[in-house]
Scaffold this motif. Structure first.
Motif, mmCIF file in Angstrom:
data_model
loop_
_atom_site.group_PDB
_atom_site.id
_atom_site.type_symbol
_atom_site.label_atom_id
_atom_site.label_comp_id
_atom_site.label_asym_id
_atom_site.label_seq_id
_atom_site.Cartn_x
_atom_site.Cartn_y
_atom_site.Cartn_z
ATOM 1 N N ALA A 1 0.829 -1.208 0.000
ATOM 2 C CA ALA A 1 0.000 0.000 0.000
ATOM 3 C C ALA A 1 0.861 1.254 0.000
ATOM 4 C CB ALA A 1 -0.946 -0.004 1.200
ATOM 5 N N GLY A 2 1.925 1.206 -0.806
ATOM 6 C CA GLY A 2 2.685 2.423 -1.051
ATOM 7 C C GLY A 2 1.977 3.197 -2.159
ATOM 8 N N ALA A 3 2.647 4.174 -2.716
ATOM 9 C CA ALA A 3 2.038 4.992 -3.771
ATOM 10 C C ALA A 3 1.563 4.131 -4.943
ATOM 11 C CB ALA A 3 3.028 6.049 -4.246
ATOM 12 N N SER A 4 2.430 3.213 -5.426
ATOM 13 C CA SER A 4 2.008 2.402 -6.582
ATOM 14 C C SER A 4 0.892 1.450 -6.251
ATOM 15 C CB SER A 4 3.127 1.602 -7.200
ATOM 16 O OG SER A 4 4.333 1.805 -6.700
ATOM 17 N N GLY A 5 0.939 0.856 -5.061
ATOM 18 C CA GLY A 5 -0.124 -0.055 -4.667
ATOM 19 C C GLY A 5 -1.462 0.648 -4.548
ATOM 20 N N CYS B 1 6.773 15.814 -1.776
ATOM 21 C CA CYS B 1 6.262 14.768 -2.663
ATOM 22 C C CYS B 1 6.361 15.105 -4.150
ATOM 23 C CB CYS B 1 4.812 14.401 -2.319
ATOM 24 S SG CYS B 1 4.253 12.924 -3.211
ATOM 25 N N ASN B 2 7.553 14.942 -4.708
ATOM 26 C CA ASN B 2 7.657 15.064 -6.160
ATOM 27 C C ASN B 2 7.098 13.772 -6.759
ATOM 28 O OD1 ASN B 2 10.181 13.943 -5.038
ATOM 29 N ND2 ASN B 2 10.783 13.737 -7.172
ATOM 30 N N TYR B 3 5.876 13.850 -7.286
ATOM 31 C CA TYR B 3 5.167 12.644 -7.727
ATOM 32 C C TYR B 3 5.391 12.280 -9.183
ATOM 33 C CZ TYR B 3 1.507 15.975 -9.146
ATOM 34 O OH TYR B 3 0.821 17.023 -9.701
ATOM 35 N N ILE C 1 -1.510 -8.458 -7.718
ATOM 36 C CA ILE C 1 -0.569 -7.445 -8.219
ATOM 37 C C ILE C 1 0.416 -7.162 -7.087
ATOM 38 C CG2 ILE C 1 -0.248 -5.092 -9.045
ATOM 39 C CD1 ILE C 1 -3.122 -5.329 -10.208
ATOM 40 N N PHE C 2 1.693 -7.326 -7.371
ATOM 41 C CA PHE C 2 2.725 -7.042 -6.390
ATOM 42 C C PHE C 2 3.209 -5.591 -6.587
ATOM 43 C CE2 PHE C 2 2.724 -11.592 -6.532
ATOM 44 C CZ PHE C 2 2.932 -11.963 -5.209
ATOM 45 N N ALA C 3 3.057 -4.779 -5.568
ATOM 46 C CA ALA C 3 3.507 -3.391 -5.592
ATOM 47 C C ALA C 3 4.284 -3.145 -4.306
ATOM 48 C CB ALA C 3 2.307 -2.456 -5.723
ATOM 49 N N THR C 4 5.325 -3.929 -4.131
ATOM 50 C CA THR C 4 6.031 -3.956 -2.840
ATOM 51 C C THR C 4 7.206 -3.011 -2.748
ATOM 52 O OG1 THR C 4 7.329 -5.833 -3.617
ATOM 53 C CG2 THR C 4 5.358 -6.312 -2.353
ATOM 54 N N GLY C 5 7.573 -2.359 -3.808
ATOM 55 C CA GLY C 5 8.715 -1.455 -3.734
ATOM 56 C C GLY C 5 10.007 -2.217 -3.538
ATOM 57 N N LEU C 6 10.930 -1.547 -2.902
ATOM 58 C CA LEU C 6 12.251 -2.148 -2.702
ATOM 59 C C LEU C 6 12.330 -2.935 -1.428
ATOM 60 C CD1 LEU C 6 14.388 0.883 -3.821
ATOM 61 C CD2 LEU C 6 13.845 -1.137 -5.135
#
Length: 166
Positions: A16-20, A55-57, A161-166
């Motif tokens: 549940a980061g930005a991409s998630g 937040c530079n998006y 959908i995997f949106a786990t970041g680093l």
């Protein structure tokens, strides 16, 4: 949520980061049922630190040369579908209007919390279920999708959908 059984969702988003959150919102806008599973205590927590709290998006300059890794070209198909213009439009539809500084785009408020707040509100508005402090233990492929076993119970979905970041 019942620990033994859950209603099958169309989409399960891991992270549940930005991409998630953006992924979950996009799926829900298309009429899909969505559940997001997040290991942190709050969705989007790391957004508050981006761009020194502003937040530079997105950035005007995008391309393979700006990505690191063994295969930077991996991002090209994604950028063709959802690039700079789509990102600015996505946030404008949520009420976040851009402010550009040297090609970097920030919310006009210059507050990362503005971005986080509208993403969280849109999740609620779109009836996206968000389960926090949830540790994924196992993924089982089933005939009609997937079963995720977590410390918060089982979740089934047609797609993951995997949106786990680093």
């Amino acid at each position: 949520m019942d620990k033994k059984k859950s209603k099958q969702q169309d989409v399960l988003v891991i992270g549940a980061g930005a991409s998630g959150m953006m992924t979950a919102i996009t799926a829900a806008r298309r009429g899909l049922s969505v559940t997001v599973l997040e290991h942190m205590d709050k969705p989007g927590k790391k957004i508050l630190a981006t761009g020194n709290g502003k937040c530079n998006y997105t950035n005007e300059l995008q391309g393979v040369t700006f990505y690191r890794g063994d295969d930077p070209a991996f991002v090209l198909p994604v950028m063709e579908q959802f690039g700079f213009d789509e990102t600015v439009s996505f946030f404008e539809k949520l009420g976040v209007y851009p402010k550009s500084r040297n090609g970097y785009y920030y919310p006009a408020s210059e507050q990362a919390a503005s971005v986080l707040d509208v993403l969280r509100m849109e999740l609620i508005f779109r009836h996206v279920s968000v389960v926090t402090e949830c540790e994924l233990r196992n993924i089982l492929e089933k005939k009609n999708g997937f079963l995720l076993e977590t410390d918060k119970g089982r979740f089934s979905g047609k797609k993951i959908i995997f949106a786990t970041g680093l």
